[in-house]
Design a protein around this motif. Sequence first.
Motif, mmCIF file in Angstrom:
data_model
loop_
_atom_site.group_PDB
_atom_site.id
_atom_site.type_symbol
_atom_site.label_atom_id
_atom_site.label_comp_id
_atom_site.label_asym_id
_atom_site.label_seq_id
_atom_site.Cartn_x
_atom_site.Cartn_y
_atom_site.Cartn_z
ATOM 1 N N ARG A 227 2.879 -1.699 3.975
ATOM 2 C CA ARG A 227 2.071 0.472 3.823
ATOM 3 C C ARG A 227 3.484 0.925 4.477
ATOM 4 O O ARG A 227 3.780 1.035 5.913
ATOM 5 N N ASN B 279 -11.137 5.342 -3.491
ATOM 6 C CA ASN B 279 -10.810 6.712 -3.868
ATOM 7 C C ASN B 279 -11.518 7.421 -3.914
ATOM 8 O O ASN B 279 -11.179 8.722 -4.450
ATOM 9 N N GLU C 214 0.275 5.029 8.622
ATOM 10 C CA GLU C 214 -0.804 4.101 9.065
ATOM 11 C C GLU C 214 -0.856 2.550 9.204
ATOM 12 O O GLU C 214 -0.430 1.908 8.312
ATOM 13 N N SER D 123 -7.373 -0.811 4.655
ATOM 14 C CA SER D 123 -7.935 -0.048 3.714
ATOM 15 C C SER D 123 -8.713 -0.687 2.290
ATOM 16 O O SER D 123 -8.208 -0.639 0.858
ATOM 17 N N ASP E 20 0.908 4.013 0.850
ATOM 18 C CA ASP E 20 0.598 5.818 0.825
ATOM 19 C C ASP E 20 1.460 6.564 1.518
ATOM 20 O O ASP E 20 2.295 6.918 1.955
ATOM 21 N N ILE F 48 0.514 -0.710 -0.548
ATOM 22 C CA ILE F 48 -0.099 -0.295 0.214
ATOM 23 C C ILE F 48 0.632 1.844 0.342
ATOM 24 O O ILE F 48 1.101 1.733 1.372
ATOM 25 N N GLY G 284 4.018 4.816 5.070
ATOM 26 C CA GLY G 284 3.107 6.348 5.757
ATOM 27 C C GLY G 284 2.497 6.288 6.397
ATOM 28 O O GLY G 284 2.046 7.022 7.318
ATOM 29 N N TRP H 285 5.381 7.823 0.282
ATOM 30 C CA TRP H 285 6.100 6.710 -0.330
ATOM 31 C C TRP H 285 6.742 6.922 -1.002
ATOM 32 O O TRP H 285 8.002 6.239 -1.188
#
Length: 255
Positions: free
Chosen positions: A194, A74, A198, A202, A26, A24, A196, A221
């Motif tokens: 992932r 999104n 978080e 998601s 992000d 991911i 970023g 990212w």
Amino acid sequence: MGANDSQSADQGQIITIPRHVAIIMDGNGRWAKNRNSPRHVGHRAGVESVRTIVEACAKKGVQALTLFAFSSENWKRPKKEVGLLFDLFMIVLQRDIKRLKKNNVCLRVIGDKTAFPKKLQECIRMAEEKTAGNSGLVLQIAANYGGRWDITQAARKVAEKIKSGELQPGDITEATLNAELSFADLPDPDLFIRTGGEQRISNFVLWQLAYSEFYFSDRLWPDFDAAAFDLAIQAFSQRERRFGKTSEQIRTIKN
Ligand code: IPE
Ligand code: IPE
Ligand code: MG
């Protein structure tokens, strides 16, 4: 062990290479915000990280890389950002096709493509066609993809087989459903990353992450470079994947 049997020596340490990595990507928006720039600047910078990680995976002998580029959720973003993301996707597909061919990368786009503008759909079709014969890394771009969408569309296909009499309800096994999911021909992701900061899925890959190793990076990212990816691979390498067994059973099998 669910990963590549071929292990590479890295600074004296034995590194296990995952067969399939799912990411991911992000943090593009925050990266841009930190620079007082509009969000699309972050998305553009993120493309550089995509190139770096694709190259790193190809070099390391990873079989498949799945990148989350646009989720089914999104669409809720401002129209302008969605439009700019599609434009960027199209530009990158056209611009990077030579690079992908050179690196023997086979590109696939997974997700509900029917919702995309016709021009983008055509661009995807061409890029997939031009790289279909490549035998190296399988690069899957998840676009308008959602884990729940995937399970739902698989269930619909199974239901149609039941309706036509090809299957009986009692015939349905995990393998029946699995076969109708996106990337049924690939091994499940061994490593899920992932970026970023978080720590959530998601609605990314749901079914096939059942036994993946999870790795979260605080890096945004566009800052996720080859060295950061190496750290993720090293962390993966140190995990003991037990798949429900005991540690003792795993060690006996290994030795
Ligand atoms: C990920 O970065 C890229 C996409 C979802 C297309 P974000 O755009 O979510 O960046 P943040 O989370 O707002 O920083
Ligand atoms: C997930 O990131 C989707 C992609 C990276 C394409 P988001 O930034 O959309 O996820 P949430 O909304 O923070 O959970
Ligand atoms: Mg985000």
